[in-house]
Design a protein around this motif. Structure first.
Motif, short mmCIF file in Angstrom:
data_model
loop_
_atom_site.label_atom_id
_atom_site.label_comp_id
_atom_site.label_asym_id
_atom_site.label_seq_id
_atom_site.Cartn_x
_atom_site.Cartn_y
_atom_site.Cartn_z
N SER A 320 0.84 -1.20 0.00
CA SER A 320 0.00 0.00 0.00
C SER A 320 0.87 1.24 0.00
O SER A 320 2.05 1.20 0.40
N SER A 321 0.30 2.37 -0.45
CA SER A 321 1.10 3.59 -0.48
C SER A 321 0.22 4.83 -0.36
O SER A 321 -0.98 4.79 -0.60
N SER A 322 0.85 5.93 0.02
CA SER A 322 0.18 7.22 0.12
C SER A 322 1.20 8.34 -0.05
O SER A 322 2.33 8.21 0.40
N ASP A 323 0.77 9.43 -0.71
CA ASP A 323 1.66 10.60 -0.76
C ASP A 323 1.19 11.69 0.20
O ASP A 323 1.70 12.81 0.18
N ASP A 324 0.23 11.34 1.08
CA ASP A 324 -0.21 12.29 2.10
C ASP A 324 0.69 12.16 3.33
O ASP A 324 0.27 11.77 4.41
N VAL A 325 1.96 12.47 3.14
CA VAL A 325 2.94 12.34 4.22
C VAL A 325 4.04 13.37 3.99
O VAL A 325 4.31 13.78 2.86
N ALA A 326 4.65 13.80 5.07
CA ALA A 326 5.77 14.74 5.01
C ALA A 326 6.65 14.51 6.23
O ALA A 326 6.22 13.90 7.22
N ILE A 327 7.88 15.01 6.15
CA ILE A 327 8.84 14.83 7.25
C ILE A 327 9.20 16.19 7.84
O ILE A 327 9.63 17.10 7.13
N LEU A 328 9.04 16.30 9.15
CA LEU A 328 9.58 17.42 9.91
C LEU A 328 10.82 16.89 10.62
O LEU A 328 10.73 15.94 11.40
N HIS A 374 -0.31 19.31 7.12
CA HIS A 374 0.01 19.84 8.44
C HIS A 374 1.47 20.30 8.55
O HIS A 374 1.88 20.82 9.60
N LEU A 375 2.25 20.10 7.47
CA LEU A 375 3.69 20.32 7.60
C LEU A 375 4.05 21.76 7.94
O LEU A 375 4.85 22.02 8.84
N ASP A 376 3.47 22.73 7.23
CA ASP A 376 3.84 24.12 7.45
C ASP A 376 3.47 24.58 8.86
O ASP A 376 4.25 25.26 9.54
N ALA A 377 2.26 24.18 9.32
CA ALA A 377 1.85 24.55 10.68
C ALA A 377 2.75 23.90 11.71
O ALA A 377 3.10 24.51 12.74
N ALA A 378 3.16 22.66 11.45
CA ALA A 378 4.06 21.97 12.38
C ALA A 378 5.42 22.66 12.42
O ALA A 378 6.03 22.81 13.49
N TYR A 379 5.91 23.06 11.26
CA TYR A 379 7.21 23.75 11.20
C TYR A 379 7.16 25.04 12.02
O TYR A 379 8.08 25.34 12.79
N VAL A 390 18.42 21.49 19.73
CA VAL A 390 18.01 21.49 18.32
C VAL A 390 18.64 22.69 17.64
O VAL A 390 18.34 23.84 17.98
N VAL A 391 19.50 22.44 16.67
CA VAL A 391 20.20 23.54 16.00
C VAL A 391 19.53 23.93 14.69
O VAL A 391 19.79 25.02 14.16
N GLU A 392 18.69 23.06 14.14
CA GLU A 392 18.01 23.37 12.88
C GLU A 392 16.74 22.53 12.78
O GLU A 392 16.68 21.39 13.27
N VAL A 393 15.71 23.12 12.17
CA VAL A 393 14.47 22.38 11.86
C VAL A 393 14.25 22.49 10.35
O VAL A 393 14.30 23.58 9.79
N SER A 394 14.06 21.35 9.69
CA SER A 394 13.82 21.36 8.25
C SER A 394 12.54 20.59 7.93
O SER A 394 12.01 19.87 8.77
N ARG A 395 12.07 20.74 6.70
CA ARG A 395 10.84 20.06 6.30
C ARG A 395 10.99 19.51 4.88
O ARG A 395 11.70 20.08 4.06
N ASN A 396 10.29 18.43 4.63
CA ASN A 396 10.36 17.78 3.32
C ASN A 396 8.99 17.17 3.01
O ASN A 396 8.54 16.26 3.70
N ASP A 397 8.33 17.70 1.98
CA ASP A 397 7.05 17.13 1.59
C ASP A 397 7.12 16.43 0.24
O ASP A 397 6.09 16.04 -0.33
N ALA A 398 8.34 16.22 -0.28
CA ALA A 398 8.50 15.56 -1.58
C ALA A 398 8.70 14.06 -1.41
O ALA A 398 9.55 13.44 -2.06
N VAL A 399 7.93 13.45 -0.49
CA VAL A 399 8.08 12.03 -0.20
C VAL A 399 6.73 11.33 -0.29
O VAL A 399 5.67 11.97 -0.29
N ALA A 400 6.78 10.01 -0.37
CA ALA A 400 5.59 9.17 -0.28
C ALA A 400 5.94 8.00 0.61
O ALA A 400 7.12 7.67 0.81
#
Length: 472
Positions: A320-328, A374-379, A390-400
């Protein structure tokens, strides 16, 4: 005769065109026994209501926004009239149903007009407005069934006592408060039609069970009445070994355990809402998936979901798969070791109403998996909250996310111990760019995060390995 009832769920995919009501009525007649029907809104109605609310919020107080919502309710009236003319032949009964539908649409219009004047959409008003798609479907279906000589009536969640925990937008059923009243209200013969998607708080306010929550409504009612089964009618042949739109020749799955169905739904399968099995898991009430486009098969289930555990020869039952996911991602030389960091992050996200899908940690990074929306609000919530270490926080929504699911996937005593590595190897051999891989969070699933552009490639490569010509 006192027999257990079956709860039957019809979703929006069953309700696209006026003539679809006729097909639903035919299915109800095939059962020829007392039923509880749980219905969704007609296809696209809930999304349109969401757009109405958003437009009203943005254009509060403007004539154009007010006219837009009025135009939408007028289009709803026209649609319901078209459905009535196609399904109820008797003019007197048709007029009676149309009057009842118009009264309900008048209520919706008052809500939409009200938010223009107050310039805001309180949570309880938002949930009330979005519940109207289901309220219109249930009223319409009950009257169509009556017009065909079926003993049918509508019962609203507020009338049967389907009580929630009071959380707006993503409520859960309060079974201690609901079971007795719901069982009593839904007793007796005939067919009872209940709108899905919402319950009511102890104060009587509508609270939604989340997007796709009509499945959860149906499961909650099935638990309350001790149903014989929950029958979910779709327009596909139940669960398959993968999405037929993404891989070639997926195989049917005749039987799944509750946990397997829950994980497949969580990781992107569109057959059931992920929370559907929650109310039924400890009650042993089976879920049966049937296909409404194949009436010649009668009440034949394509997939049965219950408590029976089966480990197949090659363990994996579906990919199964989904692209409704992102990494903070939180970076720092000791974030994986320093105590308290994860607690601060989860608290900050919880205060913002953001749900965490999963957390993967290392010495120098903490990866928090979220819904993409939710990624931008979480960031903003985490980056604006100074966390020592924590020295840096990054985000990536180009994942599945891609998952292999099956009882035994993480069982070290048999072939299951190699399943996660085999899936990862198949993906890498197929040229898939893998970002993260994980196993252990669930006893029946392992997953990986891949470049979103490689989602279908990963699905096909892994599916071929376990089910196709490339099967090892």
């Amino acid at each position: 005769m006192n027999m257990k009832k079956i709860v039957v769920k019809f979703g929006g995919s069953n309700l696209r065109r006026p003539e679809d009501i006729d097909r639903v009525a035919g299915v109800v007649q095939t059962y020829n026994r007392p039923l509880v029907l749980v219905v969704s809104a007609f296809y696209g109605i809930t999304n349109a209501l969401i757009e109405c609310v958003q437009a009203a919020r943005k254009g509060a107080g403007t004539i154009s926004a007010l006219e837009e919502s009025q135009d939408y309710t007028l289009s709803l009236r026209a649609l319901k009239k078209e459905i009535l003319e196609a399904n109820i032949k008797d003019p007197a009964q048709r007029a009676k149903t149309e009057a009842a539908l118009n009264a309900r649409l008048d209520q919706l219009t008052r809500y939409l007009t009200g938010i223009h004047y107050i310039g805001d959409v309180p949570d309880f008003v938002n949930d009330a407005i979005l519940s109207y798609g289901e309220r219109l479907s249930s009223l319409l279906l009950a009257d169509v069934l009556q017009s065909r000589g079926i003993n049918a009536r509508e019962a609203l969640p507020e009338d049967i006592g389907l009580v929630s925990d009071g959380v707006f937008g993503n409520a859960a059923c309060d079974f201690d408060a609901s079971t007795g009243p719901v069982a009593k209200a839904l007793a007796g013969d005939g067919v009872i039609v209940v709108p899905g998607f919402y319950g009511v708080s102890r104060e009587g306010k509508p609270t939604l069970f989340g997007r796709g929550g009509s499945d959860y409504s149906a499961a909650s009612i099935a638990r309350c009445i001790g149903a014989e089964s929950l029958d979910v009618w779709k327009d596909v042949d139940g669960f398959l070994s993968a999405d037929p739109g993404a891989v070639s020749a997926p195989q049917p799955i005749a039987r799944l355990h509750y946990l397997e169905a829950a994980e497949l739904s969580y990781f992107g399968a569109k057959i059931l809402h992920p929370r559907t099995v929650e109310p039924l898991f400890d009650q042993g009430i089976p879920i049966r998936i049937l296909n409404i486009t194949k009436p010649e098969l009668g009440l034949h289930p394509f997939t049965v979901i219950d408590a029976e555990r089966t480990v197949t020869h090659d363990v994996v039952k579906s990919v199964s798969s989904s692209d409704d996911v992102a990494i903070l991602k939180l970076h720092g030389p000791g974030v994986g070791f320093k105590p308290g960091i994860l607690a601060e992050v989860t608290s900050a996200l919880d205060r913002s109403g953001i749900n965490i899908k999963s957390v993967l940690t290392a010495q120098t990074a903490i990866n928090v998996l979220l819904a993409r929306g939710h990624l931008d609000a979480a960031y903003e919530a985490v980056a604006g909250h100074h966390i020592p270490g924590v020295v840096e926080v990054s985000r990536n929504d180009a994942v599945a996310i891609v998952a292999v699911v099956g009882d035994g996937v993480l069982d070290a005593s048999n072939v299951g111990s190699a399943i996660a590595s085999r899936a990862l190897s198949a993906a890498l051999a197929g040229g898939v760019r893998v970002t993260l891989a994980a196993a252990g969070a669930s006893e029946v699933a392992a997953y990986m995060l891949v470049d979103r552009r490689d989602r279908k490639l990963a699905l096909q490569a892994i599916h071929d390995h376990f089910f196709g010509d490339g099967k090892q």
